[in-house]
Scaffold this motif. Structure first.
Motif, mmCIF file in Angstrom:
data_model
loop_
_atom_site.group_PDB
_atom_site.id
_atom_site.type_symbol
_atom_site.label_atom_id
_atom_site.label_comp_id
_atom_site.label_asym_id
_atom_site.label_seq_id
_atom_site.Cartn_x
_atom_site.Cartn_y
_atom_site.Cartn_z
ATOM 1 N N LEU A 64 -5.687 -12.529 -3.303
ATOM 2 C CA LEU A 64 -5.584 -13.478 -4.493
ATOM 3 C C LEU A 64 -6.239 -12.991 -5.642
ATOM 4 O O LEU A 64 -5.741 -12.907 -6.656
ATOM 5 C CB LEU A 64 -6.103 -14.792 -3.828
ATOM 6 C CG LEU A 64 -5.436 -15.412 -2.774
ATOM 7 C CD1 LEU A 64 -6.201 -16.868 -2.569
ATOM 8 C CD2 LEU A 64 -3.961 -15.866 -3.041
ATOM 9 N N TYR A 65 -7.561 -12.473 -5.321
ATOM 10 C CA TYR A 65 -8.371 -12.149 -6.487
ATOM 11 C C TYR A 65 -9.529 -11.426 -6.004
ATOM 12 O O TYR A 65 -9.808 -11.389 -4.781
ATOM 13 C CB TYR A 65 -8.817 -13.147 -7.442
ATOM 14 C CG TYR A 65 -9.296 -14.248 -7.083
ATOM 15 C CD1 TYR A 65 -10.383 -14.411 -6.665
ATOM 16 C CD2 TYR A 65 -8.686 -15.618 -6.711
ATOM 17 C CE1 TYR A 65 -11.300 -15.583 -6.090
ATOM 18 C CE2 TYR A 65 -9.035 -16.663 -6.291
ATOM 19 C CZ TYR A 65 -10.377 -16.664 -5.892
ATOM 20 O OH TYR A 65 -10.862 -17.794 -5.209
ATOM 21 N N TYR A 66 -10.304 -10.594 -6.903
ATOM 22 C CA TYR A 66 -11.553 -10.167 -6.498
ATOM 23 C C TYR A 66 -12.826 -10.965 -7.201
ATOM 24 O O TYR A 66 -12.609 -11.527 -8.348
ATOM 25 C CB TYR A 66 -11.716 -8.729 -7.152
ATOM 26 C CG TYR A 66 -10.835 -7.761 -6.219
ATOM 27 C CD1 TYR A 66 -11.150 -7.121 -5.023
ATOM 28 C CD2 TYR A 66 -9.466 -7.176 -7.001
ATOM 29 C CE1 TYR A 66 -10.563 -6.119 -4.470
ATOM 30 C CE2 TYR A 66 -8.854 -6.359 -6.089
ATOM 31 C CZ TYR A 66 -9.070 -5.667 -5.010
ATOM 32 O OH TYR A 66 -8.423 -4.882 -4.356
ATOM 33 N N LEU A 67 -13.937 -10.735 -6.716
ATOM 34 C CA LEU A 67 -15.184 -11.466 -7.390
ATOM 35 C C LEU A 67 -16.075 -10.238 -7.521
ATOM 36 O O LEU A 67 -16.289 -9.253 -7.026
ATOM 37 C CB LEU A 67 -15.740 -12.186 -6.305
ATOM 38 C CG LEU A 67 -15.179 -13.515 -5.824
ATOM 39 C CD1 LEU A 67 -16.047 -14.248 -5.071
ATOM 40 C CD2 LEU A 67 -14.707 -14.398 -6.824
ATOM 41 N N LEU A 143 7.682 -4.587 -6.740
ATOM 42 C CA LEU A 143 6.675 -4.133 -5.802
ATOM 43 C C LEU A 143 6.007 -2.810 -6.532
ATOM 44 O O LEU A 143 4.945 -2.703 -6.372
ATOM 45 C CB LEU A 143 7.022 -4.121 -4.568
ATOM 46 C CG LEU A 143 6.097 -3.924 -3.271
ATOM 47 C CD1 LEU A 143 4.940 -5.035 -3.451
ATOM 48 C CD2 LEU A 143 6.683 -3.797 -1.975
ATOM 49 N N ASP A 144 6.996 -1.901 -6.985
ATOM 50 C CA ASP A 144 6.279 -0.800 -7.662
ATOM 51 C C ASP A 144 5.144 -1.225 -8.509
ATOM 52 O O ASP A 144 4.148 -0.390 -8.716
ATOM 53 C CB ASP A 144 7.474 -0.060 -8.369
ATOM 54 C CG ASP A 144 8.701 0.228 -7.518
ATOM 55 O OD1 ASP A 144 9.315 -0.611 -6.960
ATOM 56 O OD2 ASP A 144 9.030 1.503 -7.445
ATOM 57 N N GLN A 145 5.527 -1.965 -9.456
ATOM 58 C CA GLN A 145 4.384 -2.340 -10.713
ATOM 59 C C GLN A 145 3.308 -2.974 -9.871
ATOM 60 O O GLN A 145 2.129 -2.995 -10.348
ATOM 61 C CB GLN A 145 5.166 -3.470 -11.652
ATOM 62 C CG GLN A 145 4.052 -3.556 -12.893
ATOM 63 C CD GLN A 145 3.688 -2.512 -13.345
ATOM 64 O OE1 GLN A 145 4.531 -1.511 -13.692
ATOM 65 N NE2 GLN A 145 2.416 -2.372 -13.693
ATOM 66 N N ARG A 146 3.612 -4.062 -8.962
ATOM 67 C CA ARG A 146 2.417 -4.623 -8.212
ATOM 68 C C ARG A 146 1.667 -3.538 -7.558
ATOM 69 O O ARG A 146 0.346 -3.801 -7.594
ATOM 70 C CB ARG A 146 3.024 -5.601 -6.953
ATOM 71 C CG ARG A 146 3.585 -6.922 -7.855
ATOM 72 C CD ARG A 146 4.379 -7.639 -6.555
ATOM 73 N NE ARG A 146 3.019 -8.311 -5.731
ATOM 74 C CZ ARG A 146 3.191 -8.483 -4.346
ATOM 75 N NH1 ARG A 146 4.621 -8.403 -4.026
ATOM 76 N NH2 ARG A 146 2.196 -8.621 -3.721
ATOM 77 N N TYR A 150 -2.299 -2.998 -8.469
ATOM 78 C CA TYR A 150 -3.259 -2.904 -7.242
ATOM 79 C C TYR A 150 -4.304 -1.890 -7.254
ATOM 80 O O TYR A 150 -5.531 -1.831 -7.102
ATOM 81 C CB TYR A 150 -2.552 -2.917 -5.947
ATOM 82 C CG TYR A 150 -3.597 -2.958 -4.858
ATOM 83 C CD1 TYR A 150 -3.917 -4.249 -4.168
ATOM 84 C CD2 TYR A 150 -3.643 -1.833 -4.154
ATOM 85 C CE1 TYR A 150 -4.709 -3.917 -2.937
ATOM 86 C CE2 TYR A 150 -4.371 -1.390 -2.870
ATOM 87 C CZ TYR A 150 -4.919 -2.615 -2.404
ATOM 88 O OH TYR A 150 -5.871 -2.383 -1.378
ATOM 89 N N LEU A 151 -3.643 -0.521 -7.522
ATOM 90 C CA LEU A 151 -4.408 0.703 -7.407
ATOM 91 C C LEU A 151 -5.278 0.858 -8.556
ATOM 92 O O LEU A 151 -6.448 1.178 -8.279
ATOM 93 C CB LEU A 151 -3.536 1.853 -7.479
ATOM 94 C CG LEU A 151 -2.607 2.208 -6.174
ATOM 95 C CD1 LEU A 151 -1.767 3.152 -6.505
ATOM 96 C CD2 LEU A 151 -3.360 2.429 -4.922
ATOM 97 N N LYS A 152 -4.810 0.357 -9.705
ATOM 98 C CA LYS A 152 -5.701 0.387 -11.078
ATOM 99 C C LYS A 152 -6.900 -0.649 -10.671
ATOM 100 O O LYS A 152 -8.076 -0.361 -11.135
ATOM 101 C CB LYS A 152 -4.782 -0.143 -12.187
ATOM 102 C CG LYS A 152 -3.951 1.011 -12.397
ATOM 103 C CD LYS A 152 -2.634 0.585 -13.385
ATOM 104 C CE LYS A 152 -3.556 0.412 -14.855
ATOM 105 N NZ LYS A 152 -2.432 -0.141 -16.072
ATOM 106 N N ILE A 170 -3.401 -1.527 2.455
ATOM 107 C CA ILE A 170 -2.611 -1.772 0.994
ATOM 108 C C ILE A 170 -1.486 -2.901 1.211
ATOM 109 O O ILE A 170 -1.290 -3.784 0.737
ATOM 110 C CB ILE A 170 -2.074 -0.619 0.468
ATOM 111 C CG1 ILE A 170 -3.285 0.187 -0.047
ATOM 112 C CG2 ILE A 170 -1.309 -0.848 -0.952
ATOM 113 C CD1 ILE A 170 -2.896 1.665 -0.602
ATOM 114 N N ALA A 171 -0.502 -2.546 2.311
ATOM 115 C CA ALA A 171 0.569 -3.455 2.697
ATOM 116 C C ALA A 171 -0.073 -5.005 3.089
ATOM 117 O O ALA A 171 0.680 -5.728 2.889
ATOM 118 C CB ALA A 171 1.302 -2.853 3.980
#
Length: 206
Positions: A64-67, A143-146, A150-152, A170-171
């Motif tokens: 969902l997100y990072y803290l 999914l390519d852009q997601r 994600y990596l960035k 990652i999956a």
């Protein structure tokens, strides 16, 4: 404490936090909050990063997100105020230091300290925006852009351009299969965006 929250809180509030807060440390990969758990306090993150995950009926997870330092989890706050079970899983992305604030103090400080009230409302607003970005990503991005996003974000959170997650991890975070992630990572490597190694992924130019 002051380095993370001094910009938000009055000295009197910081003093109370230091008096009643419970300090905790976690290692990377540790579970901090589990789905179905009753939450007895609200975490204030001092250092490190925490990822917040949701689980579907099949047991598959979605990030969902990072803290980050200075943050708290609005979904945890909602559980505290409502005395309900957690619907999220919180896992330490890096080594983490935090302070847990008792529920009784969370409610008391909303009327006592303007800075705390503003912090709670701002946290709800920020987490809602991040959830909307996650929903937008699922609904409108391929999914390519997601995967690139994600990596960035992972590199930004860990301050390391070497992402040390397995293809399977990652999956899980992106709610897809390892085979698909491996294929997309191979494609990014072919474009010169990343380099794949045995134990990590090096970001070259995303």
């Amino acid at each position: 404490m002051k380095e993370s929250f001094g910009i938000y809180f009055e000295p009197a509030l910081i003093m109370e936090i230091e008096q009643v807060g419970i300090s905790s440390s976690f290692h990377s990969g540790d579970k901090i909050i589990e789905i179905g758990q009753y939450i007895k306090g609200m975490p204030l993150l001092l250092s490190g990063a925490i990822k917040i995950l949701r689980e579907d009926d099949n047991g598959d997870e979605l990030l969902l997100y990072y803290l980050e330092p200075g943050d708290t989890c609005s979904m945890t706050m909602a559980c505290c105020f409502g005395d309900t079970k957690s619907e999220i899983r919180a896992i330490a992305e890096t080594d983490v230091e935090l302070i847990m604030i008792p529920v009784r103090k969370m409610e008391e400080w909303i009327s006592k300290y303007r800075s705390w009230r503003n912090f709670v409302f701002e946290s709800y607003h920020n987490r809602l925006n991040e959830l909307l970005l996650t929903v937008d990503g699922i609904a409108f991005k391929n999914l390519d852009q997601r995967l690139v996003d994600y990596l960035k974000k992972k590199a930004e959170i860990t301050k390391d351009r070497n992402v040390k997650n397995t293809h399977q991890e990652i999956a899980y975070d992106l709610h897809t299969s390892r085979v698909v992630i491996s294929r997309l990572l191979k494609k990014l490597e072919g474009l010169g965006k990343i380099e794949l190694h045995r134990n990590h992924i090096s970001i070259i130019d995303l």
